[in-house]
Design a protein around this motif. Structure first.
Motif, PDB file in Angstrom:
ATOM      1  N   GLY A  58       0.778  -1.232   0.000  1.00 42.53           N
ATOM      2  CA  GLY A  58       0.000   0.000   0.000  1.00 42.53           C
ATOM      3  C   GLY A  58       0.807   1.279   0.000  1.00 42.53           C
ATOM      4  N   LYS A  59       2.126   1.191  -0.105  1.00 44.30           N
ATOM      5  CA  LYS A  59       2.960   2.393   0.011  1.00 44.30           C
ATOM      6  C   LYS A  59       2.770   3.343  -1.181  1.00 44.30           C
ATOM      7  CE  LYS A  59       7.051  -0.220  -1.535  1.00 44.30           C
ATOM      8  NZ  LYS A  59       6.329  -1.503  -1.745  1.00 44.30           N
ATOM      9  N   THR A  60       2.675   2.820  -2.397  1.00 48.50           N
ATOM     10  CA  THR A  60       2.454   3.686  -3.564  1.00 48.50           C
ATOM     11  C   THR A  60       1.053   4.290  -3.534  1.00 48.50           C
ATOM     12  OG1 THR A  60       4.064   2.542  -4.970  1.00 48.50           O
ATOM     13  CG2 THR A  60       2.294   3.724  -6.082  1.00 48.50           C
ATOM     14  N   THR A  61       0.074   3.522  -3.085  1.00 51.42           N
ATOM     15  CA  THR A  61      -1.281   4.064  -2.934  1.00 51.42           C
ATOM     16  C   THR A  61      -1.284   5.241  -1.967  1.00 51.42           C
ATOM     17  OG1 THR A  61      -2.311   1.939  -3.416  1.00 51.42           O
ATOM     18  CG2 THR A  61      -3.631   3.526  -2.191  1.00 51.42           C
ATOM     19  N   LEU A  62      -0.574   5.087  -0.846  1.00 56.88           N
ATOM     20  CA  LEU A  62      -0.493   6.178   0.134  1.00 56.88           C
ATOM     21  C   LEU A  62       0.170   7.404  -0.489  1.00 56.88           C
ATOM     22  CD1 LEU A  62      -0.906   7.261   2.955  1.00 56.88           C
ATOM     23  CD2 LEU A  62       1.190   6.099   3.671  1.00 56.88           C
ATOM     24  N   LEU A  63       1.222   7.194  -1.272  1.00 62.17           N
ATOM     25  CA  LEU A  63       1.901   8.313  -1.928  1.00 62.17           C
ATOM     26  C   LEU A  63       0.960   9.025  -2.898  1.00 62.17           C
ATOM     27  CD1 LEU A  63       4.952   9.378  -1.951  1.00 62.17           C
ATOM     28  CD2 LEU A  63       5.035   8.393  -4.232  1.00 62.17           C
ATOM     29  N   LYS A  64       0.165   8.257  -3.632  1.00 60.54           N
ATOM     30  CA  LYS A  64      -0.756   8.852  -4.601  1.00 60.54           C
ATOM     31  C   LYS A  64      -1.918   9.570  -3.912  1.00 60.54           C
ATOM     32  CE  LYS A  64       0.421   5.909  -8.513  1.00 60.54           C
ATOM     33  NZ  LYS A  64      -0.017   4.908  -9.513  1.00 60.54           N
ATOM     34  N   ILE A  65      -2.263   9.152  -2.707  1.00 62.18           N
ATOM     35  CA  ILE A  65      -3.261   9.888  -1.920  1.00 62.18           C
ATOM     36  C   ILE A  65      -2.691  11.247  -1.521  1.00 62.18           C
ATOM     37  CG2 ILE A  65      -4.357   9.952   0.370  1.00 62.18           C
ATOM     38  CD1 ILE A  65      -4.905   6.942   0.004  1.00 62.18           C
ATOM     39  N   ILE A  66      -1.422  11.268  -1.109  1.00 66.68           N
ATOM     40  CA  ILE A  66      -0.771  12.539  -0.779  1.00 66.68           C
ATOM     41  C   ILE A  66      -0.727  13.438  -2.013  1.00 66.68           C
ATOM     42  CG2 ILE A  66       1.387  13.626  -0.026  1.00 66.68           C
ATOM     43  CD1 ILE A  66       1.972  11.021   1.559  1.00 66.68           C
ATOM     44  N   ALA A  67      -0.420  12.838  -3.153  1.00 63.42           N
ATOM     45  CA  ALA A  67      -0.304  13.611  -4.401  1.00 63.42           C
ATOM     46  C   ALA A  67      -1.639  14.126  -4.901  1.00 63.42           C
ATOM     47  CB  ALA A  67       0.349  12.746  -5.479  1.00 63.42           C
ATOM     48  N   GLY A  68      -2.738  13.489  -4.479  1.00 61.82           N
ATOM     49  CA  GLY A  68      -4.053  13.872  -4.989  1.00 61.82           C
ATOM     50  C   GLY A  68      -4.467  13.074  -6.210  1.00 61.82           C
ATOM     51  N   LEU A  69      -3.700  12.035  -6.542  1.00 62.44           N
ATOM     52  CA  LEU A  69      -4.028  11.193  -7.689  1.00 62.44           C
ATOM     53  C   LEU A  69      -5.108  10.176  -7.325  1.00 62.44           C
ATOM     54  CD1 LEU A  69      -0.404  10.584  -9.027  1.00 62.44           C
ATOM     55  CD2 LEU A  69      -2.089  12.245  -9.852  1.00 62.44           C
ATOM     56  N   TYR A  70      -5.228   9.838  -6.039  1.00 59.76           N
ATOM     57  CA  TYR A  70      -6.296   8.983  -5.538  1.00 59.76           C
ATOM     58  C   TYR A  70      -7.091   9.764  -4.495  1.00 59.76           C
ATOM     59  CZ  TYR A  70      -4.130   4.688  -7.439  1.00 59.76           C
ATOM     60  OH  TYR A  70      -3.606   3.718  -8.256  1.00 59.76           O
ATOM     61  N   ALA A  71      -8.404   9.642  -4.541  1.00 60.24           N
ATOM     62  CA  ALA A  71      -9.262  10.238  -3.515  1.00 60.24           C
ATOM     63  C   ALA A  71      -9.425   9.245  -2.373  1.00 60.24           C
ATOM     64  CB  ALA A  71     -10.628  10.584  -4.102  1.00 60.24           C
ATOM     65  N   VAL A  72      -9.497   9.750  -1.144  1.00 60.29           N
ATOM     66  CA  VAL A  72      -9.680   8.869   0.007  1.00 60.29           C
ATOM     67  C   VAL A  72     -11.163   8.563   0.208  1.00 60.29           C
ATOM     68  CG1 VAL A  72      -7.592   9.668   1.166  1.00 60.29           C
ATOM     69  CG2 VAL A  72      -9.755  10.829   1.618  1.00 60.29           C
ATOM     70  N   ASP A  73     -11.445   7.413   0.793  1.00 62.34           N
ATOM     71  CA  ASP A  73     -12.825   7.088   1.189  1.00 62.34           C
ATOM     72  C   ASP A  73     -13.176   7.792   2.491  1.00 62.34           C
ATOM     73  OD1 ASP A  73     -12.953   5.399  -1.018  1.00 62.34           O
ATOM     74  OD2 ASP A  73     -12.260   3.664   0.127  1.00 62.34           O
TER      75      ASP A  73
END
Length: 370
Positions: A47-62
């Protein structure tokens, strides 16, 4: 202070490794300090890349909140967060020159052309590509392309630089060069860096602090040295390459596991089951037979385990030895002694310092397994 905060983050998604069930990223709280070189480290799929993309704004959080200082950026789009990002691939525009690639973000910001050219020239010199302005990406090596990607990411002076395994595709020599470059850039600009990797060597070389991740959660946070020397759990220890981890019970300052007995330096963990951890570099193999020990010297005076050489290897001035002690194999790393050779099957002593032993309490079994 523009620290990065993540609170009560939850993100469910399906990975290629978890085709049937959703994978849940769950981060209770994470704080990354301004100017810090922070690492996210863990096995593939943690999940480390997912967490990075959440910081970047590339993934929205639930669920949850992402903020920089007092500013909540949870719902702000990626391009408006003021962050820089470097991916595994350089992702340069092939039809643009190196100067145009690096200047792209500055052009979007509508910076004056002359100032833009000046900044690009300065940053290319910082990354070791002075004079490469008119070349195209296809004319550069993989390492040079990643240097351009880094230049493009930092020329706009981002609040935070995010790096997703940027050197994984490079050969070992280039990886080392790039680590030195990024470390120098961090020291020069004191930019906050969040860096994803599964490479332990990278982690120890670069990070001020890091978070070890497993199954979408953070299992421990600290400096590389702290996590290596004092892991909170067996997973952290094993992931960071610690060997000589044995399960047993401590009674009266002695750890016991079948025929294995190891003296400890304190009684804090008496009458508890758990794991002793003996780092390879804290042990010393000595050419000594049991009968050579003076009779009035006890095992507690000189803590020694007895075994036989199972394997040995020499590398750059160090010996990497494996010694069989009963049914256990010990890994030892030590400086290669002058004019002294070890032989397979030879009886030797393993000298250890009880103060260097780390004990991890078993929180799961309530003491029933041992």
């Amino acid at each position: 202070m523009d620290a990065l905060f993540l609170r009560e983050i939850k993100k469910a998604y399906t990975t290629s490794m978890q085709k049937e069930n959703n994978f849940l990223l769950c981060i209770d709280e994470l704080k990354i300090h301004e100017g810090e070189f922070f690492g996210l480290i863990g096995a593939s799929g943690c999940g480390k890349t997912t967490l990075l993309k959440i910081i970047a704004g590339l993934y929205a959080v639930d669920e949850g909140r992402v903020s920089i200082g007092d500013c909540d950026i949870t719902k702000i789009s990626a391009e408006k967060r003021g962050l820089g990002m470097v991916f595994q691939e350089a992702l340069l525009f092939p039809h643009m020159t190196i100067e145009q690639n690096v200047a792209f973000g500055l052009k979007i910001q509508k910076m004056d052309k002359q100032l833009r050219k000046k900044k690009v020239k300065e940053i290319l010199e910082v990354v070791g590509l002075k004079g490469f302005e008119s070349r195209y990406p296809s004319e550069l090596s993989g390492g040079q392309q990643q240097r351009v990607a880094i230049a493009r990411a930092i020329v706009c002076t981002p609040k935070i630089l995010l790096m997703d395994e940027p050197f994984s595709a490079l050969d070992p020599t280039l990886r080392e060069e790039m680590r030195i470059l990024v470390s120098d850039i961090h020291k020069k600009y004191r930019i906050t860096i969040v860096f994803v990797t599964h490479d332990r060597e990278e982690a120890f070389a670069l990070f001020d602090r890091m978070a070890i991740m497993k199954d979408g959660r953070i299992v421990q946070i600290g400096s590389p040295q702290e996590l290596y020397q004092q892991p909170a759990n067996v997973y952290s220890a094993q992931f960071l390459g610690v060997k000589n981890i044995f399960y047993g019970k401590v009674e009266k300052k002695v750890f016991a596991q079948k025929t294995l007995k190891i003296h400890l330096s304190n009684t804090a963990n008496d009458s508890q089951c758990g794991y002793v951890m003996m780092r390879p570099e804290t042990l010393e193999v000595i050419k000594m037979k049991r009968e050579d020990i003076t009779k009035n010297i006890t095992e507690t005076d000189i803590p020694i385990l007895w075994g036989r050489i199972k394997d040995d290897a020499f590398q750059q001035g160090f010996l990497f030895l494996k010694v069989q002690v009963g049914e256990h194999i010990f890994s030892i790393t030590q400086k290669s002694p002058c004019n002294q050779l070890f032989h397979i099957g030879e009886e030797v002593g393993i000298k250890y310092d009880p103060r260097q032993i780390w004990f991890i309490k078993d929180h799961d079994d309530g003491g029933t397994k041992c």
